[in-house]
Design a protein around this motif. Structure first.
Motif, PDB file in Angstrom:
ATOM      1  N   UNK A  47      33.383 -51.590   4.309  1.00 17.44           N
ATOM      2  CA  UNK A  47      33.648 -51.297   5.720  1.00 17.44           C
ATOM      3  C   UNK A  47      33.047 -49.948   6.103  1.00 17.44           C
ATOM      4  N   UNK A  48      32.650 -49.799   7.346  1.00 19.75           N
ATOM      5  CA  UNK A  48      32.122 -48.527   7.819  1.00 19.75           C
ATOM      6  C   UNK A  48      33.164 -47.430   7.651  1.00 19.75           C
ATOM      7  N   UNK A  49      34.422 -47.748   7.895  1.00 16.68           N
ATOM      8  CA  UNK A  49      35.462 -46.725   7.768  1.00 16.68           C
ATOM      9  C   UNK A  49      35.729 -46.314   6.324  1.00 16.68           C
ATOM     10  N   UNK A  50      35.142 -47.029   5.362  1.00 15.61           N
ATOM     11  CA  UNK A  50      35.233 -46.613   3.958  1.00 15.61           C
ATOM     12  C   UNK A  50      34.315 -45.414   3.662  1.00 15.61           C
ATOM     13  N   UNK A  51      33.313 -45.200   4.518  1.00 18.20           N
ATOM     14  CA  UNK A  51      32.405 -44.060   4.358  1.00 18.20           C
ATOM     15  C   UNK A  51      33.125 -42.766   4.706  1.00 18.20           C
ATOM     16  N   UNK A  52      32.662 -41.665   4.151  1.00 20.67           N
ATOM     17  CA  UNK A  52      33.178 -40.359   4.563  1.00 20.67           C
ATOM     18  C   UNK A  52      32.784 -40.129   6.018  1.00 20.67           C
ATOM     19  N   UNK A  53      33.473 -39.243   6.719  1.00 19.57           N
ATOM     20  CA  UNK A  53      33.085 -38.948   8.106  1.00 19.57           C
ATOM     21  C   UNK A  53      31.620 -38.509   8.223  1.00 19.57           C
ATOM     22  N   UNK A  54      31.128 -37.720   7.286  1.00 22.17           N
ATOM     23  CA  UNK A  54      29.730 -37.300   7.333  1.00 22.17           C
ATOM     24  C   UNK A  54      28.792 -38.491   7.163  1.00 22.17           C
ATOM     25  N   UNK A  55      29.108 -39.387   6.205  1.00 23.66           N
ATOM     26  CA  UNK A  55      28.284 -40.589   6.017  1.00 23.66           C
ATOM     27  C   UNK A  55      28.358 -41.516   7.224  1.00 23.66           C
ATOM     28  N   UNK A  56      29.516 -41.581   7.889  1.00 23.02           N
ATOM     29  CA  UNK A  56      29.619 -42.385   9.107  1.00 23.02           C
ATOM     30  C   UNK A  56      28.674 -41.850  10.181  1.00 23.02           C
ATOM     31  N   UNK A  57      28.623 -40.535  10.327  1.00 22.68           N
ATOM     32  CA  UNK A  57      27.724 -39.929  11.311  1.00 22.68           C
ATOM     33  C   UNK A  57      26.269 -40.194  10.941  1.00 22.68           C
ATOM     34  N   UNK A  58      25.953 -40.093   9.666  1.00 20.64           N
ATOM     35  CA  UNK A  58      24.580 -40.341   9.221  1.00 20.64           C
ATOM     36  C   UNK A  58      24.201 -41.808   9.428  1.00 20.64           C
ATOM     37  N   UNK A  59      25.136 -42.725   9.164  1.00 19.58           N
ATOM     38  CA  UNK A  59      24.863 -44.144   9.391  1.00 19.58           C
ATOM     39  C   UNK A  59      24.599 -44.408  10.873  1.00 19.58           C
ATOM     40  N   UNK A  60      25.376 -43.798  11.732  1.00 18.00           N
ATOM     41  CA  UNK A  60      25.153 -43.957  13.170  1.00 18.00           C
ATOM     42  C   UNK A  60      23.779 -43.432  13.562  1.00 18.00           C
ATOM     43  N   UNK A  61      23.412 -42.269  13.057  1.00 18.09           N
ATOM     44  CA  UNK A  61      22.105 -41.693  13.353  1.00 18.09           C
ATOM     45  C   UNK A  61      20.987 -42.609  12.870  1.00 18.09           C
ATOM     46  N   UNK A  62      21.070 -43.078  11.624  1.00 19.27           N
ATOM     47  CA  UNK A  62      20.017 -43.931  11.067  1.00 19.27           C
ATOM     48  C   UNK A  62      19.957 -45.280  11.777  1.00 19.27           C
ATOM     49  N   UNK A  63      21.097 -45.830  12.158  1.00 19.86           N
ATOM     50  CA  UNK A  63      21.121 -47.091  12.905  1.00 19.86           C
ATOM     51  C   UNK A  63      20.416 -46.924  14.248  1.00 19.86           C
ATOM     52  N   UNK A  64      20.718 -45.854  14.954  1.00 17.40           N
ATOM     53  CA  UNK A  64      20.073 -45.600  16.246  1.00 17.40           C
ATOM     54  C   UNK A  64      18.578 -45.367  16.086  1.00 17.40           C
ATOM     55  N   UNK A  65      18.184 -44.650  15.057  1.00 16.76           N
ATOM     56  CA  UNK A  65      16.772 -44.402  14.775  1.00 16.76           C
ATOM     57  C   UNK A  65      16.026 -45.714  14.559  1.00 16.76           C
ATOM     58  N   UNK A  66      16.596 -46.581  13.724  1.00 16.05           N
ATOM     59  CA  UNK A  66      15.969 -47.864  13.402  1.00 16.05           C
ATOM     60  C   UNK A  66      15.968 -48.787  14.622  1.00 16.05           C
ATOM     61  N   UNK A  67      17.074 -48.835  15.354  1.00 17.15           N
ATOM     62  CA  UNK A  67      17.148 -49.695  16.543  1.00 17.15           C
ATOM     63  C   UNK A  67      16.119 -49.276  17.587  1.00 17.15           C
ATOM     64  N   UNK A  68      15.946 -47.990  17.780  1.00 20.44           N
ATOM     65  CA  UNK A  68      14.955 -47.485  18.734  1.00 20.44           C
ATOM     66  C   UNK A  68      13.545 -47.876  18.308  1.00 20.44           C
ATOM     67  N   UNK A  69      13.236 -47.722  17.025  1.00 21.27           N
ATOM     68  CA  UNK A  69      11.913 -48.093  16.509  1.00 21.27           C
ATOM     69  C   UNK A  69      11.679 -49.591  16.660  1.00 21.27           C
ATOM     70  N   UNK A  70      12.699 -50.403  16.351  1.00 22.34           N
ATOM     71  CA  UNK A  70      12.567 -51.854  16.448  1.00 22.34           C
ATOM     72  C   UNK A  70      12.324 -52.280  17.898  1.00 22.34           C
ATOM     73  N   UNK A  71      13.036 -51.679  18.827  1.00 21.74           N
ATOM     74  CA  UNK A  71      12.852 -51.999  20.252  1.00 21.74           C
ATOM     75  C   UNK A  71      11.438 -51.623  20.693  1.00 21.74           C
ATOM     76  N   UNK A  72      10.964 -50.459  20.249  1.00 21.54           N
ATOM     77  CA  UNK A  72       9.622 -50.002  20.612  1.00 21.54           C
ATOM     78  C   UNK A  72       8.556 -50.951  20.070  1.00 21.54           C
ATOM     79  N   UNK A  73       8.699 -51.365  18.828  1.00 20.11           N
ATOM     80  CA  UNK A  73       7.693 -52.222  18.188  1.00 20.11           C
ATOM     81  C   UNK A  73       7.699 -53.628  18.768  1.00 20.11           C
ATOM     82  N   UNK A  74       8.874 -54.171  19.073  1.00 16.43           N
ATOM     83  CA  UNK A  74       8.970 -55.574  19.482  1.00 16.43           C
ATOM     84  C   UNK A  74       9.024 -55.784  20.987  1.00 16.43           C
ATOM     85  N   UNK A  75       9.454 -54.776  21.749  1.00 17.77           N
ATOM     86  CA  UNK A  75       9.661 -54.971  23.179  1.00 17.77           C
ATOM     87  C   UNK A  75      10.782 -55.953  23.462  1.00 17.77           C
TER      88      UNK A  75
END
Length: 134
Positions: A47-75
């Motif tokens: 579960x996401x809540x099993x991550x430490x608070x710092x890892x939760x923040x990093x997961x959110x950052x990396x998810x947003x980074x990847x989602x933005x790149x995917x949207x840019x590449x695919x339209x």
């Protein structure tokens, strides 16, 4: 991460693209949808809540980074993000580009039809484009 063990089903059904700060970024081998998977390199978590608070923040950052790149590449019309884990319990986050008229639009991608493997050249082009967008 040293000692990290990837679930065999994730390893079988996806290709490693790059290791980010927390996660492995993987391409799901199903050309029907541009479909990326982020796997936090932490053992024994489901579960996401099993991550430490710092890892939760990093997961959110990396998810947003990847989602933005995917949207840019695919339209894509919409980027779907989900952490289901009903079959593969190891914590992982799906990031899927959806467009009107794609296979099963607007329904879910899970459990729809049979996966279609990428043509090797098509896969390499997509991987290069994603990595450049990151």
């Amino acid at each position: 991460m040293q000692g990290f063990e990837l679930d065999g089903r994730l390893a079988r059904d996806s290709d490693l693209l790059i290791k980010l700060g927390l996660t492995q970024l993987r391409l799901q081998d199903d050309r029907r949808w541009p479909w990326l998977v982020l796997v936090p390199q932490r053992n024994g978590l489901s579960e996401i809540f099993d991550l430490t608070p710092l890892d939760q923040a990093l997961l959110t950052f990396e998810t947003n980074l990847v989602a933005t790149a995917l949207k840019k590449v695919t339209g894509a019309t919409k980027i779907n993000i989900g952490a289901l884990g009903n079959i593969v319990r190891q914590l992982h986050v799906h990031v899927v580009a959806r467009s009107e008229g794609d296979a099963n639009w607007p329904g879910p991608v899970w459990g729809h039809g049979t996966a279609e493997a990428y043509d090797p050249q098509e896969k390499q082009i997509f991987i290069r484009r994603i990595l450049e967008a990151l």
